[in-house]
Design an enzyme around this catalytic site. Structure first.
Site, PDB file in Angstrom:
ATOM      1  N   ASP A  82     -34.716  42.870   5.132  1.00  0.00           N
ATOM      2  CA  ASP A  82     -33.511  42.043   5.063  1.00  0.00           C
ATOM      3  C   ASP A  82     -32.665  42.276   6.320  1.00  0.00           C
ATOM      4  O   ASP A  82     -32.386  43.432   6.674  1.00  0.00           O
ATOM      5  CB  ASP A  82     -32.732  42.468   3.804  1.00  0.00           C
ATOM      6  CG  ASP A  82     -31.605  41.519   3.446  1.00  0.00           C
ATOM      7  OD1 ASP A  82     -31.703  40.328   3.781  1.00  0.00           O
ATOM      8  OD2 ASP A  82     -30.633  41.980   2.801  1.00  0.00           O
ATOM      9  N   ASP A 104     -32.601  38.586  12.177  1.00  0.00           N
ATOM     10  CA  ASP A 104     -31.283  37.953  12.078  1.00  0.00           C
ATOM     11  C   ASP A 104     -30.621  37.909  13.452  1.00  0.00           C
ATOM     12  O   ASP A 104     -29.930  38.833  13.867  1.00  0.00           O
ATOM     13  CB  ASP A 104     -30.406  38.727  11.080  1.00  0.00           C
ATOM     14  CG  ASP A 104     -29.050  38.053  10.884  1.00  0.00           C
ATOM     15  OD1 ASP A 104     -28.771  37.056  11.583  1.00  0.00           O
ATOM     16  OD2 ASP A 104     -28.276  38.521  10.031  1.00  0.00           O
ATOM     17  N   GLU A 134     -32.384  33.162  10.885  1.00  0.00           N
ATOM     18  CA  GLU A 134     -31.119  32.599  10.381  1.00  0.00           C
ATOM     19  C   GLU A 134     -30.429  31.784  11.464  1.00  0.00           C
ATOM     20  O   GLU A 134     -30.358  32.191  12.620  1.00  0.00           O
ATOM     21  CB  GLU A 134     -30.192  33.730   9.910  1.00  0.00           C
ATOM     22  CG  GLU A 134     -28.845  33.211   9.390  1.00  0.00           C
ATOM     23  CD  GLU A 134     -28.021  34.293   8.689  1.00  0.00           C
ATOM     24  OE1 GLU A 134     -28.600  35.146   7.987  1.00  0.00           O
ATOM     25  OE2 GLU A 134     -26.782  34.275   8.848  1.00  0.00           O
ATOM     26  N   SER A 259     -25.195  42.178  -4.307  1.00  0.00           N
ATOM     27  CA  SER A 259     -23.918  42.627  -4.891  1.00  0.00           C
ATOM     28  C   SER A 259     -23.944  42.618  -6.415  1.00  0.00           C
ATOM     29  O   SER A 259     -23.392  43.534  -7.056  1.00  0.00           O
ATOM     30  CB  SER A 259     -22.773  41.757  -4.378  1.00  0.00           C
ATOM     31  OG  SER A 259     -22.649  41.912  -2.995  1.00  0.00           O
TER      32      SER A 259
HETATM   33  P1  13P Z   1     -24.791  39.220  -1.946  1.00  0.00           P
HETATM   34  O1  13P Z   1     -23.835  40.156  -1.286  1.00  0.00           O
HETATM   35  O2  13P Z   1     -24.109  37.945  -2.343  1.00  0.00           O
HETATM   36  O3  13P Z   1     -25.529  39.831  -3.071  1.00  0.00           O
HETATM   37  O4  13P Z   1     -25.897  38.809  -0.844  1.00  0.00           O
HETATM   38  C1  13P Z   1     -27.011  39.622  -0.605  1.00  0.00           C
HETATM   39  C2  13P Z   1     -27.772  39.192   0.609  1.00  0.00           C
HETATM   40  O5  13P Z   1     -27.630  38.124   1.152  1.00  0.00           O
HETATM   41  C3  13P Z   1     -28.764  40.144   1.120  1.00  0.00           C
HETATM   42  O6  13P Z   1     -29.338  39.688   2.301  1.00  0.00           O
HETATM   43  O1  G3H Z   2     -26.954  41.278   3.223  1.00  0.00           O
HETATM   44  C1  G3H Z   2     -26.690  42.437   3.019  1.00  0.00           C
HETATM   45  C2  G3H Z   2     -27.212  43.167   1.833  1.00  0.00           C
HETATM   46  O2  G3H Z   2     -26.303  43.080   0.780  1.00  0.00           O
HETATM   47  C3  G3H Z   2     -27.545  44.573   2.184  1.00  0.00           C
HETATM   48  O3  G3H Z   2     -26.416  45.343   2.286  1.00  0.00           O
HETATM   49  O4  G3H Z   2     -26.718  46.325   4.530  1.00  0.00           O
HETATM   50  O5  G3H Z   2     -25.121  47.368   2.871  1.00  0.00           O
HETATM   51  O6  G3H Z   2     -27.592  47.525   2.530  1.00  0.00           O
HETATM   52  P1  G3H Z   2     -26.453  46.749   3.116  1.00  0.00           P
HETATM   53 ZN    ZN Z   3     -27.991  38.573   3.527  1.00  0.00          ZN
END
Ligand code: 13P
Ligand code: G3H
Ligand code: ZN
Length: 311
Positions: A82, A104, A134, A259
């Site tokens: 991610d 990203d 993105e 979240s």
């Molecule tokens: P939320 O903070 O809305 O859960 O988004 C998570 C996210 O986009 C992780 O890449």
């Molecule tokens: O997009 C972000 C995700 O919620 C991951 O959060 O970078 O604090 O682990 P983090």
């Molecule tokens: Zn994200």
């Protein structure tokens, strides 16, 4: 079942009018909660690790936890990076067994975003790994990067074809009003996402998988449990679930949720510790956090994603 890439998942999701949940994982309880819920509902699922998760738990632990989930369930599971900030972190994950990575480059100039996304796509494709990029910027907090709402920009539909053609990426994360974290709208604001921009993008890129980040709904039930048990979350507001369901019926094939799981985990632990101030065995309170995370993923699959019985 061994780890899979998202290629087949997205093809089926696009044609079937549903989306696959991409849930952030940081520890064993979260991996178990997500995959047990998905397994019970016969849903495919994406487990994703941020740079922060890698720093917290170490990549080797996360990969092994996800491999354990594959061994103990019977559903397609993809392991995704991610918000990869640069080529190097993407390469480490590709080389370390991830089946999908996100590069990203959304905070870079358009041309620099294209250059780094193409570099990652070329490397990843040689190894059979798929790539998400993105275009457009979401507001909110990711690791140490904080993007204010004023600096967030919707994705420009006129750029998407050029971007996808020049990078060769496999899916595209777009900015249509979602944002990271638990405070997505101000009190009194109409919480809505720009499904009209999504529609314009779909017209330009028919058949191409779209990704939505920042898609937690900040469910009042869990915010209330946290606050009733000594927490202080004021004015936490998320994306309405019905709007995400609409997006999932369209070209959105991957919906990112972190979240909501954090809130569920925290609600379970706070509730447990308030009810049992004498407890000090982490298995007791972590189990309650895990129960709420599982319940949340279960509800997401049924109410938001529509991915049940699609494994
Ligand atoms: P939320 O903070 O809305 O859960 O988004 C998570 C996210 O986009 C992780 O890449
Ligand atoms: O997009 C972000 C995700 O919620 C991951 O959060 O970078 O604090 O682990 P983090
Ligand atoms: Zn994200």
């Amino acid at each position: 079942m061994p780890l899979v890439s998202t290629t087949e998942m997205f093809k089926k999701a696009y044609n079937g009018g549903y989306a696959v949940g991409a849930f952030n994982v940081n520890n064993m309880e979260i991996v178990q909660a997500i995959t047990e819920a998905a397994n019970e509902l016969h849903s495919p699922v994406i487990l994703q690790c941020s740079a922060g998760a890698r720093k917290y738990a170490q990549q080797a632990y996360l990969v092994k936890l996800v491999e354990a989930a594959c061994e103990t369930t019977d559903i397609p599971i993809a392991l995704h990076l991610d918000h990869g900030a640069d080529f190097e972190i993407c390469k480490e994950c590709i080389d370390g067994g991830f089946t999908s990575v996100m590069i990203d480059g959304s905070s870079k100039s358009y041309d620099d975003n294209i250059a780094v996304s193409k570099k990652v796509a070329d490397y990843a494709h040689d190894k059979g790994v798929v790539v998400e990029a993105e275009l457009g910027t979401l507001s909110g907090v990711e690791d140490d990067v904080k993007v204010s709402a004023e600096n967030a920009q919707y994705t420009d539909p006129d750029q998407v074809v050029d971007f996808v053609q020049r990078t060769g990426v496999d899916s595209l994360a777009i900015a249509i009003g979602t944002s990271h974290g638990a405070y997505k709208f101000k009190p009194g604001q109409d919480p809505h996402i720009r499904l009209d921009i999504l529609e314009e993008i779909v017209q330009k890129l028919p058949g191409f998988p779209i990704v939505l980040h920042g898609s937690s709904s900040v469910l009042p039930k869990y915010v209330k449990i946290i606050n009733d048990n000594g927490g202080a979350l004021k004015d936490a507001i998320g994306i309405p679930e019905e709007q995400l369901r609409e997006a999932a019926k369209s070209a959105v094939c991957k919906i990112n949720i972190d979240s909501d799981l954090r809130l569920g985990m925290t609600a379970g632990i706070r509730e447990h510790m308030f009810a049992h101030p004498d407890h000090f065995d982490p298995r007791q309170y972590c189990a309650d956090g895990r129960t709420y995370v599982k319940e949340i993923v279960h509800d997401k699959i049924l109410k938001v994603l529509g991915s049940d019985n699609k494994a």
